[in-house]
Motif scaffolding. Structure first.
Motif, PDB file in Angstrom:
ATOM      1  N   ARG A 128      39.307  41.407 -28.380  1.00 40.03           N
ATOM      2  CA  ARG A 128      38.507  42.527 -27.880  1.00 40.03           C
ATOM      3  C   ARG A 128      37.522  42.125 -26.780  1.00 40.03           C
ATOM      4  NH1 ARG A 128      36.140  45.896 -32.721  1.00 40.03           N
ATOM      5  NH2 ARG A 128      38.281  46.527 -33.009  1.00 40.03           N
ATOM      6  N   HIS A 129      36.920  40.950 -26.918  1.00 42.57           N
ATOM      7  CA  HIS A 129      35.805  40.603 -26.033  1.00 42.57           C
ATOM      8  C   HIS A 129      36.061  39.414 -25.112  1.00 42.57           C
ATOM      9  CE1 HIS A 129      33.473  43.414 -28.367  1.00 42.57           C
ATOM     10  NE2 HIS A 129      33.706  42.738 -29.480  1.00 42.57           N
ATOM     11  N   ALA A 130      36.946  38.511 -25.462  1.00 41.32           N
ATOM     12  CA  ALA A 130      37.063  37.256 -24.711  1.00 41.32           C
ATOM     13  C   ALA A 130      38.166  37.257 -23.664  1.00 41.32           C
ATOM     14  CB  ALA A 130      37.274  36.090 -25.674  1.00 41.32           C
ATOM     15  N   GLY A 131      39.083  38.206 -23.739  1.00 46.04           N
ATOM     16  CA  GLY A 131      40.207  38.173 -22.820  1.00 46.04           C
ATOM     17  C   GLY A 131      41.084  36.958 -23.052  1.00 46.04           C
ATOM     18  N   ASP A 142      39.620  30.205 -29.252  1.00 38.00           N
ATOM     19  CA  ASP A 142      40.395  30.908 -28.232  1.00 38.00           C
ATOM     20  C   ASP A 142      40.174  30.274 -26.872  1.00 38.00           C
ATOM     21  OD1 ASP A 142      38.303  32.297 -26.585  1.00 38.00           O
ATOM     22  OD2 ASP A 142      37.868  33.314 -28.469  1.00 38.00           O
ATOM     23  N   ASN A 143      40.962  30.671 -25.891  1.00 39.01           N
ATOM     24  CA  ASN A 143      40.829  30.152 -24.534  1.00 39.01           C
ATOM     25  C   ASN A 143      40.278  31.218 -23.591  1.00 39.01           C
ATOM     26  OD1 ASN A 143      43.027  31.843 -24.302  1.00 39.01           O
ATOM     27  ND2 ASN A 143      44.289  30.390 -23.173  1.00 39.01           N
ATOM     28  N   GLY A 144      39.520  32.134 -24.133  1.00 41.87           N
ATOM     29  CA  GLY A 144      38.956  33.227 -23.338  1.00 41.87           C
ATOM     30  C   GLY A 144      37.727  32.816 -22.549  1.00 41.87           C
ATOM     31  N   ARG A 145      36.915  33.811 -22.239  1.00 44.06           N
ATOM     32  CA  ARG A 145      35.743  33.621 -21.377  1.00 44.06           C
ATOM     33  C   ARG A 145      34.660  32.746 -21.989  1.00 44.06           C
ATOM     34  NH1 ARG A 145      37.467  38.709 -20.159  1.00 44.06           N
ATOM     35  NH2 ARG A 145      36.315  39.775 -21.783  1.00 44.06           N
ATOM     36  N   GLY A 146      34.605  32.624 -23.314  1.00 45.72           N
ATOM     37  CA  GLY A 146      33.562  31.807 -23.936  1.00 45.72           C
ATOM     38  C   GLY A 146      32.214  32.477 -23.799  1.00 45.72           C
ATOM     39  N   GLY A 147      31.202  31.687 -23.596  1.00 48.23           N
ATOM     40  CA  GLY A 147      29.860  32.229 -23.419  1.00 48.23           C
ATOM     41  C   GLY A 147      29.036  32.165 -24.685  1.00 48.23           C
ATOM     42  N   VAL A 148      27.815  32.605 -24.562  1.00 47.79           N
ATOM     43  CA  VAL A 148      26.875  32.606 -25.678  1.00 47.79           C
ATOM     44  C   VAL A 148      27.202  33.771 -26.601  1.00 47.79           C
ATOM     45  CG1 VAL A 148      24.433  32.797 -26.297  1.00 47.79           C
ATOM     46  CG2 VAL A 148      25.120  31.560 -24.227  1.00 47.79           C
TER      47      VAL A 148
END
Length: 100
Positions: free
Chosen positions: A31-34, A55-61
Motif C-alpha cells: 500500500r505505501h512502499a511501492g 521489502d525493496n520499496g521506498r523505505g523511509g522513516v
C-alpha cells in the motif's frame, strides 16, 4: 517465504500474532512502499519465534499509525518486541520476536 529452524505447533496466541504481523507488514509494503519484492522470514527457536518482513520499496522513516502500533502492541502483549524502519541497503523492514 523462508523458514529457519524446525517448524512446530506454537501457542495459538503466538501463531495468531505472527500471522497478523506478517499480514499488516505485507499490506503496508504493498500500500505505501511501492515494493516490487517482499521477503518474509520466520525463525523457529527453542524459546520463541522470530518474524521478519522486508521489502525493496521506498523505505523511509516509519509513520506513526494504527498498523505499526497495533503490531508492536500485539508483540508486547506476549512479552515480545517489534521494530520497524528503513532496511540496510534500501527498503523497509519489520522485525519481531514472540517468546513461547
Amino acid at each position: 517465504m523462508t523458514c529457519d529452524g524446525v517448524p512446530r505447533a506454537l501457542p495459538r496466541a503466538v501463531e495468531t500474532t505472527a500471522y497478523r504481523i506478517v499480514q499488516e507488514a505485507v499490506t503496508n509494503a504493498l500500500r505505501h512502499a511501492g515494493a516490487a519484492q517482499i521477503e518474509v522470514r520466520v525463525g523457529y527457536r527453542p524459546d520463541g519465534l522470530s518474524v521478519t518482513v522486508r521489502d525493496n520499496g521506498r523505505g523511509g522513516v516509519p509513520v506513526a499509525g494504527n498498523g505499526l502500533r497495533g503490531m508492536a502492541e500485539r508483540a508486547g502483549g506476549l512479552g515480545g518486541w517489534l521494530r520497524a524502519g528503513p532496511a540496510d541497503g534500501g527498503g523497509f523492514e519489520v522485525r519481531g520476536w514472540l517468546p513461547v
